[in-house]
Design a protein around this motif. Structure first.
Motif, PDB file in Angstrom:
ATOM      1  N   LEU A   1      12.495   5.074  -5.129  1.00 54.00           N
ATOM      2  CA  LEU A   1      11.724   3.629  -3.741  1.00 54.00           C
ATOM      3  C   LEU A   1      10.578   4.311  -5.293  1.00 54.00           C
ATOM      4  CD1 LEU A   1      11.397   2.408  -2.154  1.00 54.00           C
ATOM      5  CD2 LEU A   1      10.524   4.438  -0.714  1.00 54.00           C
ATOM      6  N   SER A   2       9.802   5.402  -5.878  1.00 56.10           N
ATOM      7  CA  SER A   2       8.847   5.807  -6.807  1.00 56.10           C
ATOM      8  C   SER A   2       8.744   4.395  -7.687  1.00 56.10           C
ATOM      9  CB  SER A   2       8.245   7.256  -6.985  1.00 56.10           C
ATOM     10  OG  SER A   2       8.498   7.557  -5.843  1.00 56.10           O
ATOM     11  N   ASN A   3       9.673   4.490  -8.274  1.00 54.62           N
ATOM     12  CA  ASN A   3      10.082   3.831  -9.715  1.00 54.62           C
ATOM     13  C   ASN A   3      10.100   2.146  -9.533  1.00 54.62           C
ATOM     14  OD1 ASN A   3      11.194   6.004 -10.945  1.00 54.62           O
ATOM     15  ND2 ASN A   3      12.715   6.343 -11.280  1.00 54.62           N
ATOM     16  N   ALA A   4      10.848   1.811  -8.556  1.00 50.99           N
ATOM     17  CA  ALA A   4      10.406   0.312  -7.830  1.00 50.99           C
ATOM     18  C   ALA A   4       8.667   0.060  -8.364  1.00 50.99           C
ATOM     19  CB  ALA A   4      10.801  -0.148  -6.451  1.00 50.99           C
TER      20      ALA A   4
ATOM     21  N   HIS B   1       6.119  10.711  -7.126  1.00 50.41           N
ATOM     22  CA  HIS B   1       6.022  10.768  -5.974  1.00 50.41           C
ATOM     23  C   HIS B   1       5.359   9.946  -4.479  1.00 50.41           C
ATOM     24  CE1 HIS B   1       6.677  13.908  -8.084  1.00 50.41           C
ATOM     25  NE2 HIS B   1       5.306  14.163  -8.675  1.00 50.41           N
ATOM     26  N   ARG B   2       5.846   8.557  -4.389  1.00 53.68           N
ATOM     27  CA  ARG B   2       5.544   7.705  -3.110  1.00 53.68           C
ATOM     28  C   ARG B   2       6.640   8.055  -2.472  1.00 53.68           C
ATOM     29  NH1 ARG B   2       1.554   7.721  -5.658  1.00 53.68           N
ATOM     30  NH2 ARG B   2       0.310   6.411  -6.133  1.00 53.68           N
TER      31      ARG B   2
ATOM     32  N   ASP C   1      17.760   4.553   0.205  1.00 50.99           N
ATOM     33  CA  ASP C   1      17.683   5.628  -1.792  1.00 50.99           C
ATOM     34  C   ASP C   1      16.335   6.714  -1.081  1.00 50.99           C
ATOM     35  OD1 ASP C   1      18.486   3.509  -3.150  1.00 50.99           O
ATOM     36  OD2 ASP C   1      17.083   2.514  -2.346  1.00 50.99           O
ATOM     37  N   ASP C   2      16.456   7.554  -1.858  1.00 52.23           N
ATOM     38  CA  ASP C   2      15.365   8.659  -2.080  1.00 52.23           C
ATOM     39  C   ASP C   2      14.294   8.445  -2.303  1.00 52.23           C
ATOM     40  OD1 ASP C   2      15.836   8.524  -4.731  1.00 52.23           O
ATOM     41  OD2 ASP C   2      16.245  10.303  -4.816  1.00 52.23           O
ATOM     42  N   ARG C   3      13.452   8.741  -2.837  1.00 58.56           N
ATOM     43  CA  ARG C   3      11.739   8.769  -2.884  1.00 58.56           C
ATOM     44  C   ARG C   3      11.663   8.543  -4.173  1.00 58.56           C
ATOM     45  NH1 ARG C   3       8.839  13.510  -1.476  1.00 58.56           N
ATOM     46  NH2 ARG C   3       9.953  14.035  -0.145  1.00 58.56           N
TER      47      ARG C   3
ATOM     48  N   SER D   1       1.389  -1.609   0.350  1.00 59.25           N
ATOM     49  CA  SER D   1      -0.130  -0.410  -0.325  1.00 59.25           C
ATOM     50  C   SER D   1       0.503   1.144  -0.118  1.00 59.25           C
ATOM     51  CB  SER D   1      -0.821   0.399   1.271  1.00 59.25           C
ATOM     52  OG  SER D   1      -0.779   0.152   2.461  1.00 59.25           O
ATOM     53  N   THR D   2       0.520   2.427  -0.853  1.00 63.27           N
ATOM     54  CA  THR D   2       1.014   3.421  -0.474  1.00 63.27           C
ATOM     55  C   THR D   2      -0.066   4.742  -0.411  1.00 63.27           C
ATOM     56  OG1 THR D   2       0.507   3.845  -2.943  1.00 63.27           O
ATOM     57  CG2 THR D   2       2.451   2.310  -2.809  1.00 63.27           C
ATOM     58  N   GLY D   3       1.046   5.351  -0.219  1.00 62.04           N
ATOM     59  CA  GLY D   3       0.102   7.068   0.345  1.00 62.04           C
ATOM     60  C   GLY D   3       0.199   7.515   1.988  1.00 62.04           C
TER      61      GLY D   3
END
Length: 100
Positions: free
Chosen positions: A72-75, A80-81, A67-69, A19-21
């Motif tokens: 992490l988002s690209n994974a 913007h996660r 790692d930066d956001r 889950s994200t957000g």
């Protein structure tokens, strides 16, 4: 090691075990669904405190990854996660072992 854990996050996301957000993650922590919370190293101080405090009070492990956001988002193929909650025990254990 880095790409290994990012690959696992991607697989977990595609399997529907993430889950994200911020609000969704907090709800998952409170409902004991989150097995591990991964937080980007460049998250804002308020968000970091909110997530880490929730994890501590509900006894959910968390890792502030190196790692930066963006990484992490690209994974997971989203943008913007700053945090990802892992909702399945197997993925959580594997990620904990890879991240130390």
């Amino acid at each position: 090691m880095k790409s290994n854990y990012l690959n696992i996050i991607g697989i977990a996301f595609r399997a529907g075990k993430c889950s994200t957000g911020e609000e969704t993650i907090v709800k998952d922590i409170q409902k004991k669904r989150a097995k591990l919370v991964l937080i980007a190293n460049d998250v804002g101080p308020q968000t970091r405190k909110k997530l880490t405090d929730k994890c501590n009070s509900y006894d959910v492990p968390y890792v502030i990854v190196s790692d930066d956001r963006d990484t992490l988002s690209n994974a997971i193929g989203k943008s913007h996660r700053v945090a990802i909650a892992i909702l399945e025990e197997g993925f959580a254990k594997k990620l904990e072992s890879l991240l130390g």
